[in-house]
Design a protein around this motif. Structure first.
Motif, PDB file in Angstrom:
ATOM      1  N   ALA A 137       8.894   1.630   6.555  1.00  0.00           N
ATOM      2  CA  ALA A 137       9.533   2.776   5.895  1.00  0.00           C
ATOM      3  C   ALA A 137      10.861   2.367   5.253  1.00  0.00           C
ATOM      4  O   ALA A 137      11.114   2.662   4.080  1.00  0.00           O
ATOM      5  CB  ALA A 137       9.740   3.908   6.897  1.00  0.00           C
ATOM      6  N   ARG A 138      11.692   1.694   6.016  1.00  0.00           N
ATOM      7  CA  ARG A 138      13.010   1.283   5.486  1.00  0.00           C
ATOM      8  C   ARG A 138      12.863   0.271   4.349  1.00  0.00           C
ATOM      9  O   ARG A 138      13.574   0.364   3.337  1.00  0.00           O
ATOM     10  CB  ARG A 138      13.874   0.730   6.613  1.00  0.00           C
ATOM     11  N   ARG A 139      11.962  -0.676   4.491  1.00  0.00           N
ATOM     12  CA  ARG A 139      11.746  -1.700   3.457  1.00  0.00           C
ATOM     13  C   ARG A 139      11.334  -1.061   2.131  1.00  0.00           C
ATOM     14  O   ARG A 139      11.677  -1.545   1.060  1.00  0.00           O
ATOM     15  CB  ARG A 139      10.665  -2.675   3.932  1.00  0.00           C
ATOM     16  N   CYS A 140      10.596   0.051   2.209  1.00  0.00           N
ATOM     17  CA  CYS A 140      10.118   0.726   0.999  1.00  0.00           C
ATOM     18  C   CYS A 140      11.109   1.750   0.453  1.00  0.00           C
ATOM     19  O   CYS A 140      10.824   2.416  -0.535  1.00  0.00           O
ATOM     20  CB  CYS A 140       8.773   1.392   1.284  1.00  0.00           C
ATOM     21  N   GLY A 141      12.271   1.876   1.082  1.00  0.00           N
ATOM     22  CA  GLY A 141      13.316   2.751   0.564  1.00  0.00           C
ATOM     23  C   GLY A 141      13.339   4.148   1.144  1.00  0.00           C
ATOM     24  O   GLY A 141      14.117   4.995   0.683  1.00  0.00           O
ATOM     25  N   PHE A 142      12.520   4.423   2.156  1.00  0.00           N
ATOM     26  CA  PHE A 142      12.533   5.730   2.792  1.00  0.00           C
ATOM     27  C   PHE A 142      13.798   5.858   3.641  1.00  0.00           C
ATOM     28  O   PHE A 142      14.245   4.901   4.249  1.00  0.00           O
ATOM     29  CB  PHE A 142      11.292   5.909   3.675  1.00  0.00           C
ATOM     30  N   ALA A 162       0.834  -1.204   0.000  1.00  0.00           N
ATOM     31  CA  ALA A 162       0.000   0.000   0.000  1.00  0.00           C
ATOM     32  C   ALA A 162       0.870   1.257   0.000  1.00  0.00           C
ATOM     33  O   ALA A 162       0.586   2.219  -0.732  1.00  0.00           O
ATOM     34  CB  ALA A 162      -0.936  -0.013   1.206  1.00  0.00           C
ATOM     35  N   VAL A 163       1.933   1.263   0.795  1.00  0.00           N
ATOM     36  CA  VAL A 163       2.843   2.412   0.854  1.00  0.00           C
ATOM     37  C   VAL A 163       3.479   2.646  -0.510  1.00  0.00           C
ATOM     38  O   VAL A 163       3.540   3.790  -0.994  1.00  0.00           O
ATOM     39  CB  VAL A 163       3.909   2.214   1.946  1.00  0.00           C
ATOM     40  N   ARG A 164       3.935   1.581  -1.153  1.00  0.00           N
ATOM     41  CA  ARG A 164       4.540   1.740  -2.487  1.00  0.00           C
ATOM     42  C   ARG A 164       3.522   2.299  -3.483  1.00  0.00           C
ATOM     43  O   ARG A 164       3.848   3.166  -4.301  1.00  0.00           O
ATOM     44  CB  ARG A 164       5.085   0.409  -2.977  1.00  0.00           C
ATOM     45  N   GLY A 165       2.298   1.802  -3.427  1.00  0.00           N
ATOM     46  CA  GLY A 165       1.252   2.298  -4.323  1.00  0.00           C
ATOM     47  C   GLY A 165       0.948   3.761  -4.099  1.00  0.00           C
ATOM     48  O   GLY A 165       0.840   4.550  -5.051  1.00  0.00           O
ATOM     49  N   LEU A 166       0.819   4.160  -2.833  1.00  0.00           N
ATOM     50  CA  LEU A 166       0.526   5.553  -2.522  1.00  0.00           C
ATOM     51  C   LEU A 166       1.698   6.471  -2.870  1.00  0.00           C
ATOM     52  O   LEU A 166       1.493   7.580  -3.378  1.00  0.00           O
ATOM     53  CB  LEU A 166       0.152   5.699  -1.049  1.00  0.00           C
ATOM     54  N   ALA A 167       2.910   6.028  -2.600  1.00  0.00           N
ATOM     55  CA  ALA A 167       4.079   6.838  -2.959  1.00  0.00           C
ATOM     56  C   ALA A 167       4.152   7.019  -4.471  1.00  0.00           C
ATOM     57  O   ALA A 167       4.453   8.114  -4.963  1.00  0.00           O
ATOM     58  CB  ALA A 167       5.359   6.207  -2.421  1.00  0.00           C
ATOM     59  N   SER A 168       3.851   5.969  -5.214  1.00  0.00           N
ATOM     60  CA  SER A 168       3.845   6.074  -6.684  1.00  0.00           C
ATOM     61  C   SER A 168       2.806   7.078  -7.160  1.00  0.00           C
ATOM     62  O   SER A 168       3.080   7.905  -8.030  1.00  0.00           O
ATOM     63  CB  SER A 168       3.580   4.703  -7.313  1.00  0.00           C
ATOM     64  N   VAL A 169       1.608   7.025  -6.595  1.00  0.00           N
ATOM     65  CA  VAL A 169       0.569   7.995  -6.945  1.00  0.00           C
ATOM     66  C   VAL A 169       1.042   9.410  -6.604  1.00  0.00           C
ATOM     67  O   VAL A 169       0.884  10.343  -7.395  1.00  0.00           O
ATOM     68  CB  VAL A 169      -0.762   7.661  -6.229  1.00  0.00           C
ATOM     69  N   ALA A 170       1.626   9.566  -5.424  1.00  0.00           N
ATOM     70  CA  ALA A 170       2.087  10.895  -4.999  1.00  0.00           C
ATOM     71  C   ALA A 170       3.109  11.469  -5.975  1.00  0.00           C
ATOM     72  O   ALA A 170       2.992  12.631  -6.392  1.00  0.00           O
ATOM     73  CB  ALA A 170       2.669  10.832  -3.590  1.00  0.00           C
ATOM     74  N   PHE A 171       4.088  10.669  -6.356  1.00  0.00           N
ATOM     75  CA  PHE A 171       5.130  11.176  -7.250  1.00  0.00           C
ATOM     76  C   PHE A 171       4.648  11.279  -8.695  1.00  0.00           C
ATOM     77  O   PHE A 171       4.882  12.291  -9.355  1.00  0.00           O
ATOM     78  CB  PHE A 171       6.384  10.294  -7.181  1.00  0.00           C
ATOM     79  N   SER A 173      11.857   9.839   4.792  1.00  0.00           N
ATOM     80  CA  SER A 173      11.382  10.517   3.582  1.00  0.00           C
ATOM     81  C   SER A 173      11.913   9.891   2.302  1.00  0.00           C
ATOM     82  O   SER A 173      12.941   9.186   2.310  1.00  0.00           O
ATOM     83  CB  SER A 173      11.774  11.991   3.618  1.00  0.00           C
ATOM     84  N   LEU A 174      11.194  10.200   1.242  1.00  0.00           N
ATOM     85  CA  LEU A 174      11.629   9.964  -0.139  1.00  0.00           C
ATOM     86  C   LEU A 174      11.475  11.300  -0.852  1.00  0.00           C
ATOM     87  O   LEU A 174      10.470  11.990  -0.650  1.00  0.00           O
ATOM     88  CB  LEU A 174      10.713   8.966  -0.853  1.00  0.00           C
ATOM     89  N   THR A 175      12.439  11.660  -1.665  1.00  0.00           N
ATOM     90  CA  THR A 175      12.318  12.908  -2.427  1.00  0.00           C
ATOM     91  C   THR A 175      12.300  12.651  -3.922  1.00  0.00           C
ATOM     92  O   THR A 175      12.241  13.598  -4.714  1.00  0.00           O
ATOM     93  CB  THR A 175      13.466  13.878  -2.078  1.00  0.00           C
ATOM     94  N   ASP A 176      12.308  11.385  -4.288  1.00  0.00           N
ATOM     95  CA  ASP A 176      12.263  11.015  -5.699  1.00  0.00           C
ATOM     96  C   ASP A 176      11.780   9.576  -5.782  1.00  0.00           C
ATOM     97  O   ASP A 176      12.184   8.740  -4.974  1.00  0.00           O
ATOM     98  CB  ASP A 176      13.667  11.139  -6.298  1.00  0.00           C
ATOM     99  N   ILE A 177      10.963   9.274  -6.753  1.00  0.00           N
ATOM    100  CA  ILE A 177      10.413   7.918  -6.863  1.00  0.00           C
ATOM    101  C   ILE A 177      11.494   6.874  -7.124  1.00  0.00           C
ATOM    102  O   ILE A 177      11.316   5.705  -6.825  1.00  0.00           O
ATOM    103  CB  ILE A 177       9.305   7.849  -7.941  1.00  0.00           C
ATOM    104  N   SER A 178      12.649   7.296  -7.615  1.00  0.00           N
ATOM    105  CA  SER A 178      13.712   6.333  -7.910  1.00  0.00           C
ATOM    106  C   SER A 178      14.206   5.642  -6.629  1.00  0.00           C
ATOM    107  O   SER A 178      14.803   4.565  -6.701  1.00  0.00           O
ATOM    108  CB  SER A 178      14.881   6.997  -8.642  1.00  0.00           C
ATOM    109  N   GLY A 179      13.956   6.224  -5.469  1.00  0.00           N
ATOM    110  CA  GLY A 179      14.365   5.604  -4.219  1.00  0.00           C
ATOM    111  C   GLY A 179      13.384   4.577  -3.687  1.00  0.00           C
ATOM    112  O   GLY A 179      13.695   3.843  -2.747  1.00  0.00           O
ATOM    113  N   LEU A 180      12.191   4.501  -4.288  1.00  0.00           N
ATOM    114  CA  LEU A 180      11.171   3.583  -3.820  1.00  0.00           C
ATOM    115  C   LEU A 180      11.555   2.141  -4.123  1.00  0.00           C
ATOM    116  O   LEU A 180      11.959   1.822  -5.219  1.00  0.00           O
ATOM    117  CB  LEU A 180       9.840   3.916  -4.503  1.00  0.00           C
ATOM    118  N   LYS A 181      11.489   1.290  -3.087  1.00  0.00           N
ATOM    119  CA  LYS A 181      11.836  -0.127  -3.257  1.00  0.00           C
ATOM    120  C   LYS A 181      10.587  -0.971  -3.167  1.00  0.00           C
ATOM    121  O   LYS A 181       9.698  -0.740  -2.424  1.00  0.00           O
ATOM    122  CB  LYS A 181      12.785  -0.581  -2.160  1.00  0.00           C
TER     123      LYS A 181
END
Length: 187
Positions: free
Chosen positions: A150-155, A118-127, A179-187
C-alpha cells in the motif's frame, strides 16, 4: 448502470483477466503452493482447498463480475503465461464510486514487485475508467507485507480500526485502512 469495466488489461509484465473456468487448474496449483503463506490472512485459505471448490469459487466470481458486484481478476506473467495470483476491486460502492483492492500472490513469485504492479494497474482502471473517488487497501495490522505494498503504491494510512475483525486464528485483530482519493497520488 453500465460501467466501463475491462474484462482484461495489461501492465508492463502482467496480463490481468476476469476469472475464467479455464483458470481453475492453474489457480488451484498457485493456491496450493501458497497455502502456508495465505492462511494467516485469507479466510478462504483455511481447510482443504479442492479443485472442485476452486471451480465453484470461479463460478461465483464470474457471476459477481458480470453483475458488477465484485470485480475479481487473476493476473498472469505476460512472458511465461503463469498464473501469479489474484487481485480485484471489492466492497464496491458505485454511488461514490469507491473500491477496495485486495490481493495475494503465489509464494514462488513473491518479492518481485508483481503485487504492486497489479495494484497500480487496478487503481488506474478504477480512477480512469470507473470514475473512482476513493480506492482503499485494508489489511490486518500484523500483515506488514500488505502494508508495504500500500505505501509503495502511494496509498496513505487513514487509520487503524482497533479490535475491528477476527483473524484467521480466531483472535481479535486491528485493521489498517490505506486510501487514494486521486490518481495523482499513485506511485
Amino acid at each position: 448502470m453500465n460501467p466501463d469495466v475491462p474484462v482484461e488489461f495489461d501492465t508492463e509484465r502482467l496480463r490481468i483477466v476476469m476469472p475464467r473456468l479455464e483458470d481453475a487448474g492453474p489457480l488451484h496449483e498457485a493456491v496450493h503452493e501458497s497455502l502456508a503463506q495465505l492462511k494467516p490472512w485469507m479466510p478462504w485459505a483455511r481447510g482443504e482447498y479442492t479443485l472442485e471448490g476452486c471451480e465453484e469459487s470461479i463460478r461465483r466470481a464470474m457471476a459477481r463480475f458480470i453483475t458488477f458486484e465484485d470485480l475479481r481478476f487473476h493476473y498472469f506473467d505476460r512472458a511465461s503465461g503463469e498464473l501469479l495470483g489474484s487481485s480485484g476491486l471489492h466492497r464496491i460502492d458505485w454511488r461514490v464510486p469507491r473500491f477496495e483492492i485486495g490481493y495475494w500472490i503465489r509464494t514462488s513469485a513473491a518479492g518481485r514487485g508483481y503485487v504492486s504492479e497489479a495494484v497500480r494497474g487496478l487503481a488506474s482502471v478504477a480512477f480512469e475508467r470507473l470514475g473512482a473517488r476513493r480506492v482503499e487497501i485494508r489489511c490486518d495490522d500484523l500483515n506488514e507485507a500488505s502494508g508495504r505494498v500500500a505505501r509503495r503504491c502511494g496509498f496513505t494510512l487513514d487509520g487503524v480500526l482497533r479490535n475491528w475483525t477476527i483473524g484467521t486464528d480466531g483472535t481479535v485483530r486491528d485493521e489498517r485502512i490505506y486510501s487514494l482519493t486521486d490518481i495523482s497520488g499513485l506511485k
